[in-house]
Design an enzyme around this catalytic site. Structure first.
Site, mmCIF file in Angstrom:
data_model
loop_
_atom_site.group_PDB
_atom_site.id
_atom_site.type_symbol
_atom_site.label_atom_id
_atom_site.label_comp_id
_atom_site.label_asym_id
_atom_site.label_seq_id
_atom_site.Cartn_x
_atom_site.Cartn_y
_atom_site.Cartn_z
ATOM 1 N N SER A 1 0.862 -1.166 0.000
ATOM 2 C CA SER A 1 0.000 0.000 0.000
ATOM 3 C C SER A 1 0.904 1.223 0.000
ATOM 4 C CB SER A 1 -0.879 0.017 1.243
ATOM 5 O OG SER A 1 -0.099 0.365 2.374
ATOM 6 N N LYS A 2 0.302 2.371 -0.169
ATOM 7 C CA LYS A 2 1.101 3.595 -0.230
ATOM 8 C C LYS A 2 1.762 3.892 1.108
ATOM 9 C CE LYS A 2 -1.593 5.489 -3.978
ATOM 10 N NZ LYS A 2 -2.479 4.323 -4.156
ATOM 11 N N ARG A 3 1.342 3.173 2.136
ATOM 12 C CA ARG A 3 1.930 3.442 3.448
ATOM 13 C C ARG A 3 3.126 2.549 3.771
ATOM 14 N NH1 ARG A 3 -3.217 2.943 6.912
ATOM 15 N NH2 ARG A 3 -3.891 1.933 5.011
ATOM 16 N N ASP A 4 3.411 1.588 2.883
ATOM 17 C CA ASP A 4 4.584 0.748 3.130
ATOM 18 C C ASP A 4 5.840 1.561 2.941
ATOM 19 O OD1 ASP A 4 3.845 -1.975 3.812
ATOM 20 O OD2 ASP A 4 2.749 -1.929 1.925
ATOM 21 N N PHE B 1 9.764 2.091 -1.247
ATOM 22 C CA PHE B 1 10.096 3.048 -2.293
ATOM 23 C C PHE B 1 11.546 2.872 -2.724
ATOM 24 C CE2 PHE B 1 6.807 5.420 0.201
ATOM 25 C CZ PHE B 1 5.782 5.183 -0.712
#
Length: 436
Positions: free
Chosen positions: A207-210, A214
Site C-alpha cells: 500500500s502507499k503506506r509501506d 520506495f
RNA sequence: GACCCCUUCGUCUAGUGGCCUAGGACUCCAGGUUUUCAUCCUGGCAACACGGGUUCGAGUCCCGUAGGGGUCGCCA
C-alpha cells in the site's frame, strides 16, 4: 516488426518497487529482443505530477540502469489530440455524449463497447476472456472536458508504436476495454503480458503506506542498484536453471516473458540483503572506497585518507549494505563510542578480567613492532602461558577498545588504532568499569 | 455480490505425463575449520491447497471445492 515496450508511470514523488519491477521487465524484454524501451510520463494528474516527482522518477530509473531509447512522451502535452480522437469516435458512432452526473456540469463522452466477447492471448496469463454481457460502456472524456486514462493510454501507446504492453495484472480488466478501443481506432492490437503483483512481508499488497517499499529508500539504506535490479528481476522470473546472481548481460540474454510466474511473489528482505552482499563483494576497491567516504561523511565522522586506507580492508568483506559501513567502523575513527550493555555483561565484567587486562597492557607496551602479525603471536603466547582460552582474552580487550563484542579481526584493529590509542582506551575502560 | 486472475518447502523458485524417494537459493538449526570477530565447509528441518476424474502412470491434463488477489470511479 521491431519490439517496442514502454514504462508508463504516473509520477507521484514516490517510485514504488512494484512499479519498478514492471519497468525492469519491460526493459529486459526490449533488450532481449533488440527492441526499444520507452518512457511515457502519465502526468495528467497535475496535482501530484510535480517537477520534483518527475525528477525522482528519472533518478530511480537511472540508479537501476534503466536507459531509455527515445525522448520521454509527456501525456499532458497531448490532451488536445486525445480530445479530437474522442470527437472522431462520436462522428463514427463509436462513442456518444451522455449525462451521468460527474464533475462539472456538461456531458461526458462514453465509449460504446462492442456486443461480442473479448479475449486475448496473454504471454503470461494464457487467454483471459470476458463475455459481452459483463462489459459496459465506459467514460473516455470527463464532463469537465478532460480525457480519461483509458483513452489517453491507448492513444499514446499507438503514438509510440508500442508492440508489447507489459504491465501489472491489475490491468487485466482494463485490457478488455483497451482492445475494444484499439479496434475502434483501427490500430493494431499490441501483444499483452500481465505480470502478477508483488506483496509485502505480510503477504499483503503493497500500500502507499509501506514506507520501505520506495526505490529511494533502498538507495538510502545502502543497497546497490544492480543488486535490487537482480533481485526484482528474479522475483517472478527465473532463467530456468540455478543461476541467481546474474550480470545484466546474462539476464538480458536469458529473459523470456513466458518464463514469468503467473502468481504473486512475496518480497523477502533477507534474501535481498544476501544478494546485496554478493554484489558488494564484487564491487571494485575504488567504488567501495567512494561509497565508504560518502557513508562516513553522512554519519559526520571525521577521517583522513590514510585512516581510510587502513580501515577499508578491515570492513571490506563484512558489510551487507552500505549503511553498515559507518556503524561498523566508527570506533576506528573516533573514541566516543558507547559500551554495549550486553557486551559488558557477557565479556567484560567478569572474574579475572582486570588481571588479564593488566597483563595484556604490559605486553602491549613492550611489543615491537605494534603490528597485526606480532600481535597475534603475542596473544597466542599469552593464551598458552596463562592457560586461558582465546575466548577469555580477546573479547574483553575488544570490548575495551571498541565497545562491542563483535567486529573486524582484533589484531588488525589493534594495529590500525596504534599502541598509544589502544593503551589509552584500555586505561579508560579499566578506570570506568574496574575503579576499585 | 458479479466478473477476471492465481495456488510446489516459511520465502523466491526448478519441474511442461514416467529421469520426482520433488532439485536449487535465502532464512533457521546442528556440527566442523578459524581457540577473537566474521568468512568458509558439511549436514539437517521443510512443499506439490483439497476432492474427484483422464491415464498403465499426474506436481505436470480436465472438472469441482476452498483459500488468496484484482476489477467493478468522470484515479492512473
Amino acid at each position: 516488426m521491431k519490439v517496442r515496450t514502454r514504462f508508463a508511470p504516473s509520477p507521484t514523488g514516490h517510485v514504488h518497487i512494484g512499479n519498478m519491477r514492471v519497468a525492469i521487465y519491460n526493459w529486459l524484454f526490449a533488450r532481449n529482443q533488440g527492441g526499444s524501451f520507452l518512457l511515457r510520463v502519465e502526468d495528467t494528474d497535475r496535482e501530484r505530477s510535480t517537477p520534483e516527482a518527475i525528477e525522482t522518477l528519472l533518478n530511480a530509473m537511472e540508479w537501476l540502469g534503466l536507459d531509455v531509447d527515445e525522448e520521454p512522451l509527456y501525456q499532458s502535452h497531448r490532451m488536445d489530440l486525445h480530445l479530437a480522437e474522442a470527437d472522431a469516435l462520436i462522428e463514427r458512432g463509436l462513442a456518444y455524449r451522455a449525462e451521468k452526473g460527474g464533475p462539472g456540469s456538461g456531458e461526458c463522452i462514453l465509449f460504446r463497447m462492442p456486443n461480442h466477447a473479448i479475449s486475448f492471448q496473454d504471454l503470461i496469463k494464457g487467454r483471459p476472456t470476458k463475455a459481452a454481457e459483463n462489459m459496459e460502456d465506459f467514460v473516455i472524456v470527463r464532463s469537465n472536458g478532460t480525457p480519461v486514462f483509458h483513452l489517453a493510454n491507448v492513444l499514446d501507446d499507438i503514438e509510440q508504436g508500442i508492440t508489447h504492453v507489459i504491465r501489472g495484472d491489475d490491468h487485466i480488466e482494463n485490457t478488455y476495454r483497451h482492445i475494444a478501443l484499439y479496434e475502434a481506432l483501427g490500430a493494431p492490437v499490441p501483444t499483452f503480458a500481465h505480470l502478477p503483483m508483488i506483496v509485502n512481508a505480510q503477504g499483503k499488497p503493497y500500500s502507499k503506506r509501506d514506507g520501505d517499499a520506495f526505490v529511494g529508500d533502498f538507495q538510502a539504506n545502502g543497497f546497490l542498484g544492480d543488486a535490487l535490479f537482480n533481485y526484482l528481476a528474479l522475483l517472478g522470473w527465473s532463467p530456468g536453471d540455478d543461476r541467481e546472481i546474474m550480470t545484466r548481460a546474462e539476464m538480458v540474454e536469458a529473459f523470456e516473458l513466458e518464463r514469468c510466474q503467473s502468481s504473486a511473489a512475496q518480497v523477502d528482505l533477507k534474501k535481498l540483503i544476501w544478494m546485496n552482499y554478493e554484489y558488494i563483494m564484487r564491487v571494485s576497491e575504488l567504488d567501495f572506497r567512494a561509497a565508504s567516504e560518502a557513508a562516513l561523511k553522512q554519519a559526520d565522522i571525521i577521517f583522513s585518507q590514510s585512516q581510510l586506507d587502513a580501515v577499508l580492508p578491515l570492513i571490506r568483506e563484512r558489510v551487507k549494505t552500505y549503511s553498515e559501513i559507518a556503524p561498523l567502523s566508527r570506533f576506528l575513527f573516533v573514541d566516543d563510542y558507547e559500551y554495549d550493555e550486553k557486551a559488558l555483561k557477557k565479556k567484560l565484567i567478569k572474574e579475572g578480567v582486570p588481571e588479564t587486562l593488566a597483563m595484556l597492557r604490559q605486553l602491549l607496551l613492550e611489543i615491537d613492532p605494534f603490528e597485526a602479525a606480532p600481535l597475534e603471536c603475542l596473544l597466542h603466547d599469552y593464551v598458552e602461558q596463562s592457560g586461558k582460552g582465546f575466548g577469555e582474552v580477546m573479547p574483553p580487550l575488544r570490548v575495551c577498545i571498541s565497545g562491542e563484542q563483535g567486529g573486524p579481526d582484533l589484531c588488525l584493529v589493534l594495529e590500525v588504532l596504534g599502541r598509544k590509542e589502544v593503551i589509552r582506551r584500555l586505561d579508560r575502560a579499566v578506570a570506568k568499569f574496574f575503579r576499585n
